[in-house]
Design an enzyme around this catalytic site. Structure first.
Site, short mmCIF file in Angstrom:
data_model
loop_
_atom_site.label_atom_id
_atom_site.label_comp_id
_atom_site.label_asym_id
_atom_site.label_seq_id
_atom_site.Cartn_x
_atom_site.Cartn_y
_atom_site.Cartn_z
N LYS A 213 0.86 4.27 -2.26
CA LYS A 213 1.00 6.09 -2.34
C LYS A 213 1.94 6.53 -2.41
CE LYS A 213 -3.40 6.24 -1.39
NZ LYS A 213 -4.34 6.71 -1.82
N TYR B 147 0.63 -1.27 -0.08
CA TYR B 147 0.33 -0.18 -0.21
C TYR B 147 1.00 1.45 0.11
CZ TYR B 147 -3.60 4.02 1.40
OH TYR B 147 -3.59 4.48 1.41
#
Length: 282
Positions: free
Chosen positions: A151, A147
């Site tokens: 980002k 994750y």
């Protein structure tokens, strides 16, 4: 003044996107929300917010949305907020690569598709693009390697996009979001590892997290400015993280995360196992 239009992707119930479209609407902007095909939309209907179905991973879905928005707005768009995103909580070495490929398709390639197809409408309005990033793209937060990577990729792409769009007078804001109380972890609760710390993490209710409507109020305010910041840091812990990222050494997070996630326990268990294996001649 002519009506302003703001398109926000990923407006399912309980998330940041829902809070953002409601805040735009409260400020007199014509908010346009997107939800997944088959996803509940009652929360948007009740609020009187225009919405369309969208899957950012499918090119045709994005093109269909573009046609609908062009018809509604007469071919212009003042604000595009790329908010659609999912989480994937797991250690780096236990990563299911297929699941992570899907996350990249949503979190990174989704905004790329949206900007690719909507940039003409935004340029026509000398508008603003807002990409929702995260402190996860800054610090090596445990169980979030994949994750965090999405980002970090989005934030660097957004940074370059800002420079490239400047000649067209289009503004690009990269929002570095702190801990915000949403339901983003709802689809991760089934993931398991032997460590009890992992279970607590994946099923946690974040303590001290920023209220998503307060977060939306501040992000929307920045997006409506004539000269917004390139990076907008907002949400729990962003002040400390911004300071340490600016002035700290690259491994400043290691000891903090070691304590936070009780890595000493894992180290102890690993040492004990290695000792037993050695005693058994393995």
């Amino acid at each position: 003044m002519p009506t302003k239009f703001a398109l926000v992707t990923g407006c399912g119930q309980g998330g940041i996107g829902e809070a953002l479209v409601k805040e735009y609407s409260r400020r007199g902007v014509h908010a346009i929300a997107t939800v997944l095909p088959g996803e509940a939309s009652g929360h948007l209907l009740d609020a009187g917010i225009t919405f369309f179905r969208l899957d950012v991973t499918i090119e045709k879905s994005v093109l269909d949305l573009k046609a609908s928005v062009e018809k509604l707005t007469n071919g212009r768009l003042d604000i595009l907020v790329n908010c659609a995103g999912i989480a994937y909580t797991m250690t780096a070495i236990d990563t299911d690569v297929v699941a992570v490929q899907r996350m990249f398709d949503i979190n990174v390639f989704g905004p790329m598709r949206m900007v690719h197809h909507f940039h003409g409408m935004i340029i026509r309005s000398t508008g603003t693009i807002v990409n929702i990033g995260s402190i996860g793209g800054i610090i090596p937060y445990l169980y979030g390697a994949s994750y965090n990577a999405t980002k970090a990729a989005l934030q660097h792409w957004s940074n370059t996009l800002r420079v490239e769009m400047a000649p067209f007078s289009v503004k690009v804001i990269t929002t570095i979001s702190g801990e915000v109380s949403t339901n983003i972890l709802k689809n991760d609760a089934h993931r398991k590892l032997p460590e009890e710390e992992f279970h607590r993490h994946v099923t946690r209710t974040p303590q001290g997290a920023t209220n998503r409507f307060k977060y939306a109020e501040n992000v929307v305010a920045q997006s409506l400015k004539s000269s917004p910041p390139a990076w907008f840091w907002y949400g729990s812990f962003t002040g400390m993280i911004r300071f340490l990222d600016t002035f700290g050494w690259r491994t400043v997070w290691d000891s903090m995360l070691w304590r936070m996630f009780n890595l000493g326990k894992l180290k102890q268990a690993h040492t004990l196992r290695m000792s037993k294996d050695a005693a058994l001649g393995n």
